[in-house]
Each structure stands twice: as C-alpha cells, then as structure tokens.
Write a protein that holds these residues in place. Structure first.
Motif, PDB file in Angstrom:
ATOM      1  N   TYR A  21       0.824  -1.214   0.000  1.00 51.27           N
ATOM      2  CA  TYR A  21       0.000   0.000   0.000  1.00 51.27           C
ATOM      3  C   TYR A  21       0.854   1.258   0.000  1.00 51.27           C
ATOM      4  CZ  TYR A  21      -4.014   2.947   0.419  1.00 51.27           C
ATOM      5  OH  TYR A  21      -4.968   3.896   0.151  1.00 51.27           O
ATOM      6  N   SER A  24       1.728   1.709  -3.541  1.00 54.86           N
ATOM      7  CA  SER A  24       0.530   2.095  -4.280  1.00 54.86           C
ATOM      8  C   SER A  24       0.255   3.582  -4.113  1.00 54.86           C
ATOM      9  CB  SER A  24      -0.670   1.275  -3.769  1.00 54.86           C
ATOM     10  OG  SER A  24      -1.891   1.859  -4.167  1.00 54.86           O
ATOM     11  N   PHE A  25       0.276   4.035  -2.866  1.00 52.29           N
ATOM     12  CA  PHE A  25      -0.030   5.435  -2.586  1.00 52.29           C
ATOM     13  C   PHE A  25       1.083   6.343  -3.100  1.00 52.29           C
ATOM     14  CE2 PHE A  25      -1.908   8.889  -0.102  1.00 52.29           C
ATOM     15  CZ  PHE A  25      -3.248   8.542  -0.158  1.00 52.29           C
ATOM     16  N   GLU A 115      -3.831  -0.479 -10.472  1.00 50.41           N
ATOM     17  CA  GLU A 115      -3.884  -0.292  -9.024  1.00 50.41           C
ATOM     18  C   GLU A 115      -5.273  -0.490  -8.433  1.00 50.41           C
ATOM     19  OE1 GLU A 115      -2.131   2.811  -6.744  1.00 50.41           O
ATOM     20  OE2 GLU A 115      -0.633   3.236  -8.253  1.00 50.41           O
ATOM     21  N   VAL A 118      -6.195  -2.818  -5.372  1.00 49.00           N
ATOM     22  CA  VAL A 118      -5.175  -3.044  -4.342  1.00 49.00           C
ATOM     23  C   VAL A 118      -5.708  -2.886  -2.920  1.00 49.00           C
ATOM     24  CG1 VAL A 118      -2.968  -2.280  -3.411  1.00 49.00           C
ATOM     25  CG2 VAL A 118      -3.287  -2.420  -5.858  1.00 49.00           C
ATOM     26  N   PHE A 119      -6.264  -1.721  -2.594  1.00 45.12           N
ATOM     27  CA  PHE A 119      -6.654  -1.489  -1.200  1.00 45.12           C
ATOM     28  C   PHE A 119      -7.780  -2.424  -0.757  1.00 45.12           C
ATOM     29  CE2 PHE A 119      -7.707   2.010   2.145  1.00 45.12           C
ATOM     30  CZ  PHE A 119      -7.278   1.150   3.147  1.00 45.12           C
ATOM     31  N   LEU A 122      -6.344  -5.875  -0.349  1.00 46.22           N
ATOM     32  CA  LEU A 122      -5.497  -6.061   0.838  1.00 46.22           C
ATOM     33  C   LEU A 122      -6.338  -6.205   2.103  1.00 46.22           C
ATOM     34  CD1 LEU A 122      -2.606  -3.507   0.110  1.00 46.22           C
ATOM     35  CD2 LEU A 122      -2.518  -6.009  -0.094  1.00 46.22           C
ATOM     36  N   PHE A 142      -1.225  -1.005   7.804  1.00 41.52           N
ATOM     37  CA  PHE A 142      -0.840  -0.919   6.400  1.00 41.52           C
ATOM     38  C   PHE A 142      -1.345   0.382   5.766  1.00 41.52           C
ATOM     39  CE2 PHE A 142      -4.829  -3.110   4.880  1.00 41.52           C
ATOM     40  CZ  PHE A 142      -5.108  -2.321   3.765  1.00 41.52           C
ATOM     41  N   PHE A 143      -2.517   0.875   6.221  1.00 45.87           N
ATOM     42  CA  PHE A 143      -2.984   2.136   5.652  1.00 45.87           C
ATOM     43  C   PHE A 143      -2.095   3.299   6.104  1.00 45.87           C
ATOM     44  CE2 PHE A 143      -5.289   6.051   5.225  1.00 45.87           C
ATOM     45  CZ  PHE A 143      -5.861   5.924   3.975  1.00 45.87           C
ATOM     46  N   ALA A 146       0.416   4.860   4.086  1.00 48.00           N
ATOM     47  CA  ALA A 146       0.081   5.949   3.163  1.00 48.00           C
ATOM     48  C   ALA A 146       0.581   7.272   3.710  1.00 48.00           C
ATOM     49  CB  ALA A 146      -1.424   6.011   2.930  1.00 48.00           C
ATOM     50  N   SER A 352     -12.453   1.415   6.854  1.00 51.36           N
ATOM     51  CA  SER A 352     -12.172   0.179   6.122  1.00 51.36           C
ATOM     52  C   SER A 352     -12.355  -1.047   7.008  1.00 51.36           C
ATOM     53  CB  SER A 352     -10.731   0.200   5.592  1.00 51.36           C
ATOM     54  OG  SER A 352     -10.504   1.357   4.842  1.00 51.36           O
TER      55      SER A 352
END
Length: 458
Positions: A21, A24-25, A115, A118-119, A122, A142-143, A146, A352
């Motif tokens: 992540y 990704s971010f 992408e 992904v979130f 995950l 994991f967030f 970001a 989330s």
C-alpha cells in the motif's frame, strides 16, 4: 500460542501488505511532488489539464475494484496482488519518460487500471488471517503506510529533484523513474514471499494453522462461508444499510484524503516556501498522521470502538479546515495540517476495518469492501478538481469550506451507522435470549451477518 501466532503473521504478512500500500499510494500521489518540481510547466499543462490527468487515473481504478475483489479468492492473492504491483510499477516508471500531456494521461489511465483492486484486495486478504477484533490495528498499520509515503515522498522528492539534467531528464522525471523501478523489483520479489492463505503459510506449523482457523471460526468470520462465488451474496451486500451509511462516509473521506494527498505540497508552497522547502515541509504533518493513526487503531481494537474513532478523527479534520479558513497567518495555516492530515489518515483505515467487520460471508464482505472503495475513489475524482481548478491557489477558500462541511458530515454518518448497529445488536441480543438450543440449531443457514449470533462491531 496466542502471542506467538499473531506475532508470526504480523512479521511475515503485515510488512509485505504495508509495503504494497505504501508503494501504491506513493506511485499514485507522487505526481503532486512532481508538479511542484516542474512537471506542469515542463509538459506545458494548464491547471485544467493537470486535473484531467489526475481524474483519468480514477475512472479505471473505480471500474476495476469490484471485479478484482471478487476474483481475488479464485485467482489467489499470492498471484494476483504481486502481478498488479509489478504492472503498475512499470507504468509508474514510464511516466518519467513522457514528453507530452497526452503521454501522461495515457500513463495515468493504465496506472489506475493496474492499481484499482489493491486497497480493497489487501483488506479482504487480511481478513483471511485475522479475526475481526484484530483487524483495525492491522488495516491501520498498512494504511498508515500511506501517511508514511506522504512523508517519505517529500524527503525523496527533495533529494531526487537535485538529479536535474542527469541523462538529459528533468528532476521531476527521476521521481517517477526511481520510485517506479523500486515498485517493480518489490512486486517481483513478493511472488515468493506472499502466502495464499493460513493453510499454505509456510511459516506456520500445523498446530498454529489449526489455532488460527479455530479463532476465525470462533469469531464468526467464516460462519457459513461459501466456497464459490455467488451473485446472490453480491446482491445481499447491496441491501445492508451499514454498507450505504459507510459508503457516504467513504465518499466524503475520499474527497478530503485525496485533496490533501495530491495538493499538500502545492498548499505549502502557496504559504511562501520554495519548491524544495515545500517538499520537506510536507513531512511533519504526515509523520504525525502516522503516529495518530496507529494510536487510534490500538484504541479502536482494544476497546472495540470503531464508530467513536471515526467521529473524533472527522472532527479533527473540521478543526484543521476551520483553522486554515479562519486565519491569514501562514504559520497557523501550516499548523492546521497537523489536524486535517492526521484526521483523514485515521478516518480512512477505521472506516475500512469497520466495513470489513460487519459483513459476512466472504463474497458479501468482499462486495461491501469494494463498494466502500468505489465511493472513496469517486471522492478522489472530485478532489482532483477541487483545489486549483475550481478553487484558486493560494487561499483555496471554496475548497476549504467544502472540505470542512464534508468532514462534519463524515462525523454525522459515522454516528448514524453507530446508532444503527447498536440498535441491531440490541435486537439480536433479545433474539438470542429468547432462542432455545434447538431453535439455534434450526436457524436458517446463509444468514451471515444477519444471524442473531453475529454481533456487529461498533
């Protein structure tokens, strides 16, 4: 056994997920750092064209989220997630060699496509390993990468822009090239390190695997889990009121989150700092965001209070935007970011985990998670236009008012969802009290989260 097992999963699974992540971010939002470093002037783009380039990322991103989440179990997360990571790393690297606005738009489209899942993927993947009461700390871990990526991106950009002219490329191009190449390398390595499920986790003994599976069953996380995909469960997810209360909160938070993720360097530059100094000045608010998100996640898991964390963190955003709007002092406006950035970077992972916790079985949960992120990224589309194009720099007055109001409504919808789930739990408790052992055994299968024995996470 308790401490040993979760420590093992935290050691072997969580860092890889967090790195996924973070990359990704980083690869999606480093365009904000590149803009301050000269991307927009280098490609001769207007503010409108820059906003279009960002918007193009989100269209395929949103379209890809639900199908990819539904495919995750069938294909296998150990194959699907690394493939997505490697592909978007290649596309991210290619952004560094574009010569025109149209080339950038093409790259942003394929970046969003690769992408997209992904979130939500995950979050769903972690639910294969952790019971609900342990999810928020892990999702937040994991967030929170970001917010680390926000800090890390500023430091990297400050260093990389000094590569101006190497290989006849501008400094902003090297931001994309170096960060993208690292993503490709990590994506390839993760084919060998990411386990498919608890049963195939090479680092767990047979006894430890039985223990984790028993905990997942005990938590109701796998009660009535269907082995194959079911369109009926996709439809059932769309009927859950808690999914739609949170969907609205996800949209509002998406606008706030991506506004700050993409435009924090530009906002800080507008306060009178040079381009290089603005890159560095983004670091402290994002670093504080990481710490606040982790503390909040610990409290949320420890006391099972997702709703309260959503409300309080949303009010942090309200305070931050009110400070930015109400003061002309650049010091106070910069200080406001220490409320708004930690606020939104705490709200997002809590939403989330809350969404994941309160939908079952698996296809229903996957759909609920995907709906949330479709809404978040729909908010991202508005965010790409809100600052700069619709609300001129450096005051961003109308954008700040919009973000303040959205933050307030985030808190309101968090409270509505909390109230609804509390009332449903009360009804379920009454049903359990009146139910005999025989009636419990006869309860209709496939109820998932609607079962009287499935207690919603507040």
């Amino acid at each position: 056994m308790e401490k040993k097992v979760w420590r093992k999963i935290d050691t072997y699974v969580l860092p890889i997920v967090a790195m996924f992540y973070l990359l990704s971010f980083l690869d999606r939002t480093n365009v904000g750092n590149a803009r301050v470093a000269g991307l927009q002037t280098g490609l001769k783009m207007t503010n409108k064209q820059y906003s279009i380039a960002l918007t193009v990322t989100y269209v395929p991103y949103i379209v890809a989220e639900l199908p990819s989440n539904l495919m995750l179990k069938a294909v296998g997360p150990n194959l699907m997630l690394p493939t997505m990571l490697t592909l978007w790393g290649i596309v991210s690297t290619l952004q560094g060699i574009v010569k025109s606005y149209s080339g950038l738009v093409a790259c942003r489209f394929f970046l969003g496509l690769c992408e997209g899942g992904v979130f939500p993927g995950l979050v769903l993947y972690l639910s294969y390993f952790y019971p609900r009461y342990k999810m928020n700390l892990r999702v937040s871990t994991f967030f929170s990468s970001a917010s680390v990526s926000g800090a890390f991106s500023g430091i990297l950009a400050y260093a990389i822009i000094h590569m101006e002219g190497i290989g006849n490329r501008p400094g902003w191009a090297w931001i994309f090239i170096l960060e993208g190449l690292f993503t490709v390398l990590f994506g390839l390595s993760s084919y060998f390190t990411l386990p498919r499920s608890v049963d195939t986790a090479w680092f767990l003994t047979a006894e430890e695997k039985r223990y984790v599976n028993a905990k997942l069953l005990e938590d109701n996380a796998h009660t009535d889990e269907e082995e194959s995909f079911s369109w009926k469960e996709v439809l059932e997810a769309t009927k859950l009121p808690q999914v739609w209360f949170l969907a609205i909160a996800f949209f509002l938070d998406g606008v706030v989150l991506y506004s700050l993720a993409y435009f924090a360097p530009s906002i800080i530059q507008g306060l009178g700092y040079t381009a290089a100094k603005a890159q560095l000045m983004t670091v402290p608010p994002f670093a504080v965001g990481f710490v606040v998100a982790m503390i909040s996640a610990f409290i949320s898991d420890r006391y099972q209070c997702r709703g309260l964390i959503v409300i309080v963190s949303s009010l942090f955003c309200v305070i931050g935007f009110a400070m930015f709007l109400g003061s002309r002092s650049h010091h106070i406006q910069y200080g406001s970011l220490f409320f708004s950035i930690p606020g939104t970077y705490t709200t997002a992972p809590t939403l989330s985990a809350w969404s994941s916790n309160n939908a079952a079985p698996q296809t229903r949960r996957a759909t609920a998670i995907a709906i949330g992120f479709i809404m978040t990224n729909s908010g991202g589309i508005l965010a790409t236009w809100l600052l700069g194009s619709l609300s001129p720099a450096p005051e961003y007055t109308s954008a700040t008012i919009t973000l303040l109001v959205f933050s307030l409504f985030m808190a309101i919808f968090g409270a509505i969802n909390l109230g609804y789930l509390w009332s449903q739990n009360k009804k379920k408790a009454e049903n359990r009290r009146r139910t005999t052992v025989e009636q419990e055994k006869e309860e209709k299968s496939g109820l998932g989260d609607r079962s009287a024995w499935f207690v919603y996470n507040l």
